[in-house]
Design an enzyme around this catalytic site. Sequence first.
Site, mmCIF file in Angstrom:
data_model
loop_
_atom_site.group_PDB
_atom_site.id
_atom_site.type_symbol
_atom_site.label_atom_id
_atom_site.label_comp_id
_atom_site.label_asym_id
_atom_site.label_seq_id
_atom_site.Cartn_x
_atom_site.Cartn_y
_atom_site.Cartn_z
ATOM 1 N N LYS A 39 -16.901 -14.363 -53.274
ATOM 2 C CA LYS A 39 -15.970 -14.127 -52.161
ATOM 3 C C LYS A 39 -14.674 -13.521 -52.696
ATOM 4 C CE LYS A 39 -16.091 -14.929 -48.361
ATOM 5 N NZ LYS A 39 -16.475 -14.014 -47.234
ATOM 6 N N TYR B 52 -20.395 -19.023 -55.004
ATOM 7 C CA TYR B 52 -19.894 -18.682 -53.669
ATOM 8 C C TYR B 52 -18.436 -18.223 -53.712
ATOM 9 C CZ TYR B 52 -17.796 -19.520 -49.089
ATOM 10 O OH TYR B 52 -17.077 -19.397 -47.933
#
Length: 585
Positions: A334, A330
């Site tokens: 990002k 994640y």
Amino acid sequence: MLLSKNTFPLYTRESPPKLFSKNIFSSRFDKYKIVPSFKNEKRSMKNITCLSSFFSSPNDQHFSLKAFTNAPSIIMDDEKEIISQKANNGIGIVEFFEGKNILVTGGTGFLAKALIEKMLRTTPKINKIYILIRAKDKGAAFNRLKSEIIESKLFKCLEEMHGEYYKPFILNKLIPIVGNIYEPNLGMDIITAQQITQQIDLIIDSAANTTFDERYDFALDANVNGPYQLVMFAKKCKNLKLLMHYSTAYVNGEREGLILEKPFTMGESITKEKITTISSFTNFPSLHVDNEMDLVSKLKNNITNNIGLEQIMKNLGVERAKLYGWPDTYTFTKAIGEMMINSMRHEIPILILRPSIITSSYKEPFPGWIQGYRVIDPSIFLYGKGELPAVYCDQDTLMDVIPVDLVVNATMAAIAKHGYLQSPQLNVYHLATTFVNPLAIHQIFDYCYEYFTLFPLVNSKGDKIEVKEMKYFDKISDFSNYIWEVLSKQHKVQDLSEKELLKIHMRFKRKVEFLNNFSMLYEPYGFYRGRFHTGNMRNLMEEMSEEERKNFEIDASNINWKDYLTGIHISGVRKHVFEGKKLCI
């Protein structure tokens, strides 16, 4: 992993349906030239509602106030001059949003929904908010708008304000748009896309996939291809004043100590930073999105069937993340998404907001509102159910959490500030609390112990569950052994047949494996050594008028974490997440 997809997200966003193709990216990205352009307008605030008070100096044992104030700022000198000229009138938040047309992605998610509510409640003269919604047609999109936003409990204050005129008001303001951020033109039909590009003043990007251990191909599609498609669309918008992108403070990966509000550029990585610090002569491969896409594409082409593909892609994401200095897929993707935006933005004014762990509302529109199970909540409620007697972490690690309404207020203030300036640069804000109001992991569970002692959960027999003070282990083996010990004491195994003992042993094993996997997923946050500098947030507060500071409160230094967790947050989760659902074991 034993955990299911999207079980423990940082904050809820819409997830992508498919993987992007390699051809939609360009290996060459636009350069940009800084050409400051400012607007100096006299503005005044209108009374909205009364909230809390002023920002106070940080009281921190690790970092001095001098270190805080002397840290570099992204704000340019000529911008500071204009800001000082407007000091008496504040930023002009309410006035900025008047008459604006805004495109919002991820609008049915936790954070974006709270932002939409605040904009409608405090800036009713806003023109239109176009909400990009994945749906098969306009009717389905409207049904999602109605059920997930208009009829949400979050909007009850707005409904009380407008009474019988609530539905006409909100239907006039909110426009559902059928689309998909992962496709060219954001998945809109040609006519709609042309209309939107002519009308939009602001773009608010809140769409992402926030699962820590997501498949690498899915995470790249959501968190890298999504921003790519959005910037491509933004370049077509004739009147665009600002593009605001939500990231996460934990995008800083394995950085330690005081972490400044610096943008990412394509090619850099946390591992490369660490190696360069040790020796400037040591080379480490640069991080480039094209290389990551090629890797995924080749791997998928070499797999003749889909058997095991999901786990292979999950493992790949974690491996690539850790190679380059990020703890999970994640935060890694990002970061690449931020690099993508920075690489291709050209002269589009960009604002990247990095909230830490977002929790339930502190005050607005009412205390305790939350949507979905947030990062700290699984641990809290496993503990309350008697299923998590220990935690694998450093108990003194600071857990950076911030209520959603503070994030929303900071968002509106920052958008207004940079929307007025319209300077073609990229500004990064950490929306975090550790620097001004630290909260250690052991404090969280001390408060939880007090709460569940007073308000215990019940088991399937209706008996109250007694919780004990939390135990902490910094070795996963010690943690596992303790869980086995607790389980053995809870269940009598004397006078049982060999078959019954085997069943119990297998049940214990599954339980320990689940808690081990759960603990390893959160390991990077349980031993986190970074602290997020919030200088831009502090500057923003100083530029706000007294009335703006009350109506758009962003000062986290006044939050009493014990009162918030025991009196607001845990009760809010029980009410808004588990209402009508069984919490018993």
